[in-house]
Design an enzyme around this catalytic site. Structure first.
Site, PDB file in Angstrom:
ATOM      1  N   LYS A  81       0.835  -1.203   0.000  1.00  0.00           N
ATOM      2  CA  LYS A  81       0.000   0.000   0.000  1.00  0.00           C
ATOM      3  C   LYS A  81       0.867   1.248   0.000  1.00  0.00           C
ATOM      4  CE  LYS A  81      -4.044   1.718   2.572  1.00  0.00           C
ATOM      5  NZ  LYS A  81      -4.964   1.380   3.691  1.00  0.00           N
ATOM      6  N   SER A 156      -9.548   1.768   2.331  1.00  0.00           N
ATOM      7  CA  SER A 156      -8.559   2.505   1.566  1.00  0.00           C
ATOM      8  C   SER A 156      -7.523   1.614   0.870  1.00  0.00           C
ATOM      9  CB  SER A 156      -7.839   3.505   2.480  1.00  0.00           C
ATOM     10  OG  SER A 156      -7.136   2.840   3.518  1.00  0.00           O
ATOM     11  N   SER A 180     -10.268  -0.387   6.366  1.00  0.00           N
ATOM     12  CA  SER A 180      -9.525  -0.297   5.109  1.00  0.00           C
ATOM     13  C   SER A 180      -8.989  -1.609   4.571  1.00  0.00           C
ATOM     14  CB  SER A 180      -8.363   0.693   5.255  1.00  0.00           C
ATOM     15  OG  SER A 180      -8.857   2.000   5.396  1.00  0.00           O
TER      16      SER A 180
END
Length: 472
Positions: A81, A156, A180
């Site tokens: 990420k 996310s 997320s």
């Protein structure tokens, strides 16, 4: 030509084949890169490639040829990420303030992934500073859903979920503050686990004593998540919060899973915001399908709506703490981050105290629940994947949302507990979109959550996303 089918195998099977010399790390990397070439132009899951990935794969190949044990993640390409640092690879936090930032050292989780034999493929898309349940930002744009590119992939860790679902990599690393790792897992039809606070070190970060956000992994199967978690869990040199890992074997728990005689509570709407009827139908069917595996499942009423406002206070405090060095540049952030920071600056000591008292209340409520039930089952999301051009859905089952983040309340109220929570595919809705089911386990119960997730997957298998058959 690379064998693209390798890229869609479960991660634990890919690693087994690499260790057995049935396939090489370079061949695995090539297969994943073929998927990147075919689908990333459409989905926008990977935003920065690690140009050293082939060197890493070749080095592993040489070690295997010498008879070395390269680790449990042998040759597995992993997506990181873009809020997590990778040495020598651009890490922007998907913010215009850091478009050219290149870290000089790996984050703790990246070090552990490398030590376990993983190959870092690249950085995955996320909202700016991971703020939001829909993956878009002003640096890289939007990530699209592989089940329908007109829909949101969630957030996310949306880039990680979309890339994982399409075989661009074998595991996806991510973070989870309010959902997320679970929201994109639900929207993209994969497995995500929010581990207990402190089980995986999050370093570096400004908010070192962070009691809410966690680091974890997503996978195409529960056993894949267990494999990844085994490699990254454990106390860290720089992380002050920790959970015990000695003697724990997450993979064995999944492989030996048996829910016969176990008691599961199902709650349709834990956050009190309502729920899309089709989403609830899929989750209910999956939960009660555990009867077929010998479990006892009953519906209960559990109202955690009281935790919604206190969580927003903690969220605001988190943004101010994490972005403290940049408070003089708030106006340069995107609207979601800027509004979260401004909201956090308005949080009062009384509101923070109320939030902490609420966390105590919810902890005690779950202590009482687990005296009767082994685990709690509840929908991950109250809505199906919504149009990607929308920042967030305005309504849930026709009901107007109170805040822009309220639609993810089914995940964020569970973040308040600090407990392990998995999201597993429960099936497809009437439009053919994935629906996730959350599994909440007792303290230090990651093994239990993943074991149940594995059984749900066996009872409710999903096909591959349509984008794989329709082309990029």
């Amino acid at each position: 030509m690379p064998d693209d089918s390798i890229s869609l195998l479960p991660a634990h099977e890919i690693a087994r084949r690499v260790r057995a010399r049935e396939v090489s790390p370079v061949e695995v990397l090539d297969a994943c890169m073929a998927q990147v070439d075919a689908h990333n132009g459409t989905l926008n899951a990977l935003v920065t490639m690690n140009h050293g990935a082939r060197d890493e794969a070749e080095a592993l190949e040489r070690r295997i040829a010498r008879g070395e044990d390269v680790g449990p993640l042998a040759g597995l390409p992993v997506g990181i990420k873009d809020v997590t640092e990778v040495a020598g690879v651009r890490t922007t936090y998907c913010s215009p303030l850091f478009t050219d930032h290149v870290p000089t050292e790996d984050a703790a989780v990246v070090r552990r992934l490398r030590a376990a034999g993983a190959v870092i493929l690249g950085k995955t898309n996320t909202p700016e500073f991971a703020a939001g349940g829909n993956t878009w930002n002003h640096v890289f744009g939007r990530t699209l859903n592989p089940w329908n590119p007109e829909r949101s992939a969630g957030g996310s860790t949306g880039g990680g979920a979309a890339g994982l679902a399409t075989g661009m990599f074998a595991l996806a690393q991510g973070t989870d503050l309010g959902g997320s790792l679970r929201i994109p897992a639900s929207f993209c039809g994969i497995v995500g686990l929010r581990p207990s606070v402190g089980l995986v070190p999050t370093w570096p970060q400004e908010y070192a004593w962070d009691p809410v956000q966690v680091t974890g992994v997503m996978g195409r199967t529960a056993e894949d998540v267990a494999l990844g978690l085994q490699s990254i869990a454990g106390p860290g040199e720089y992380a002050p919060l920790a959970q015990p890992v000695a003697g724990r074997d997450f993979g064995a728990a999944v492989r030996g899973a048996d829910v016969r005689g176990k008691r599961f509570a199902y709650c349709r709407d834990i956050a009190g915001i309502g729920i899309d009827p089709d989403v609830e139908r899929v989750c209910r069917d999956a939960a009660f399908a555990l009867h077929d595996a010998g479990a006892r499942v009953e519906e209960i009423d559990l109202d955690l709506a009281y935790a919604r406002k206190p969580f927003l206070a903690l969220r605001g405090h988190w943004f101010v703490s994490q972005l403290y060095p940049y408070l003089d540049r708030v106006d340069e952030f995107g609207v979601n981050v800027a509004n979260n920071v401004r909201a956090g600056l308005k949080v009062t000591p009384t509101e923070l105290a109320e939030a902490e008292v609420t966390r105590k209340r919810i902890w005690e409520e779950f202590r009482a629940l687990f005296r009767t039930w082994d685990q709690l089952l509840t929908p991950t999301m109250a809505v199906p994947p919504f149009p990607v051009v929308e920042n967030f859905p305005r309504t849930v089952a026709g009901k107007e949302m109170e805040t822009y983040i309220d639609w993810v309340a089914p995940t964020f109220v569970l973040s308040m507990t600090g407990l392990p929570v998995a999201s597993v595919p429960a099936g497809l809705d009437a439009e053919g979109m994935p629906v996730g089911l959350q599994i909440v386990a007792p303290p230090q119960g990651e093994e239990r959550a993943l074991a149940t997730a594995g059984i749900v997957q066996r009872l409710r298998p999903l096909p591959h996303p349509p984008v794989l058959s329709h082309g990029g």
